[in-house]
Design an enzyme around this catalytic site. Sequence first.
Site, PDB file in Angstrom:
ATOM      1  N   LYS A   1       0.809  -1.225   0.000  1.00 15.08           N
ATOM      2  CA  LYS A   1       0.000   0.000   0.000  1.00 15.08           C
ATOM      3  C   LYS A   1       0.841   1.273   0.000  1.00 15.08           C
ATOM      4  CE  LYS A   1      -4.303  -1.638   2.140  1.00 15.08           C
ATOM      5  NZ  LYS A   1      -5.290  -1.572   1.089  1.00 15.08           N
TER       6      LYS A   1
ATOM      7  N   LYS B   1     -14.394  -8.878  -7.837  1.00 14.13           N
ATOM      8  CA  LYS B   1     -15.243  -7.712  -8.102  1.00 14.13           C
ATOM      9  C   LYS B   1     -14.482  -6.634  -8.868  1.00 14.13           C
ATOM     10  CE  LYS B   1     -14.351  -6.185  -3.419  1.00 14.13           C
ATOM     11  NZ  LYS B   1     -14.316  -7.325  -2.513  1.00 14.13           N
TER      12      LYS B   1
ATOM     13  N   LYS C   1      -9.617 -16.370 -10.171  1.00 12.50           N
ATOM     14  CA  LYS C   1     -10.784 -16.385  -9.295  1.00 12.50           C
ATOM     15  C   LYS C   1     -11.725 -15.222  -9.624  1.00 12.50           C
ATOM     16  CE  LYS C   1     -10.463 -14.460  -4.791  1.00 12.50           C
ATOM     17  NZ  LYS C   1      -9.727 -13.993  -3.629  1.00 12.50           N
TER      18      LYS C   1
END
Length: 340
Positions: free
Chosen positions: A119, A210, A207
Site C-alpha cells: 500500500k 469484483k 478467481k
Amino acid sequence: MTKNPTILTGIRANSELTLGNFLGALLPMVRLANEYSKKDCHVNIFSPDLHSIISEVDGSLHDNLYRTIKIYLAAGLELNDHIHFYRQSRIPAHSELCWILNCTATMGELNRMTQYKDKSEGKDSVNVGIFDYPVLMAADILLYDATYVPVGEDQFQHLELTRRLAERFNHKYGETFTMPAKPEDQIKFMKTDNGIRIRDLQNPEKKMSKSTPAENSKIMLSDAPTAARKKIMSAITDSVGKIQYDMFNQPGISNLLQIEALVNDAPLQEVISTWAGETHYGDLKQKVAESVATMLEAFQSKIANIQDQTITDLLEAGEAYANEIASTKLLTVQERVGLR
Ligand code: TRP
C-alpha cells in the site's frame, strides 16, 4: 474449567459482494457461526470501520454495513445470544489497547508487513494508519480472547504478528491474552482446505473478482436474476466435450459444477455424479443458470424484507456486549502495565 473458544471475524463493509465472495467466504462463515454459537461459543462479527478509514471513504460505510449484515441474515444466520454484531468505532477499548500494544511492537516488525509495503510502495506520503493497521487488528482480536479468526491468506501475516504481540505481552506482564490459533489451525477449523474458489466466468483460470472490469466475468449478489442467468449462459468452457470435475484441464466446467453444488447446498460429489457421462455443456449451463437465478431471487426478496430497525437493534445489543467484554479486558491490561 476451559473456556469454549471464541470466534471472531471482521467484515469489510465497503464493497459489493460477488457470488464468489458469497459462496466461498460468507456462506461458510454463516454455517460456522450457526454451528458454534449453538455449542456455547461466542461468535463476534464486527465491522473494522476504523480500519476502513485508512483510505478515503465516501460516507456510505454506514449504509454498506447495514446491507452487509442483512446479507448475513438472508444467508441463513440464526441469531441467538451468542452471536454479536458491532462496530469497532463504537468500542473505545480497541483504540486504547492499540496504543498500549503500539508501545510493545517495533517499527521493524511493522515495516515487514507485506500489506503495508504494497500500500505504500511508490507513494511519497503514507498515513500512519496504514502502517499501524496490524496493531489495531491485534487489539480487535486480543480484547475478546478470540481463538479462531477466519481470515483470508492475505491476513495471515497480521495474525502471526498478533500472536507475537500476545506472547510478548503475556511474557512481560503475566498471562493476559488468549493465544489465537496458528494460521494452519485456522484453516483446519474453517474446513476450507478443499479450497473453494469460485472462478471468473470468462477467464476460469482466475478467481472471480469484483475488481475485474468485465461484467460478464462476475455475478454480483445485487444482479438481476435474468442478468445472472445470461452471464452463466455465456460462461467460457472448453472443447473436451465431457462434463467432469477437472479444475486443471476444465476449469470452466468444474466451476459450474462447483457453483451448482454450493447454490443448492449439495455435496460436490453428488453433483459430479449426476452429470457424469453427460456431454451437452448447454444443458449444464441451463441448469446452473436456473439455480443461480432462483437463489438470487429468493435472496434479494429476503433482504428487502429485513427492516433497518432490526439491524439497529442488533448492533445496539452487540455493542453493549462488546463494550462490557472489551472494557473489562482493557482494565486488566491497564493494571498490568502500571496505568492503574
Ligand atoms: N484486516 C482484515 C481484512 O482485511 C479485517 C480485520 C480487521 C479483521 N480487524 C480484524 C479480521 C480482526 C479479523 C480480525 O480482511
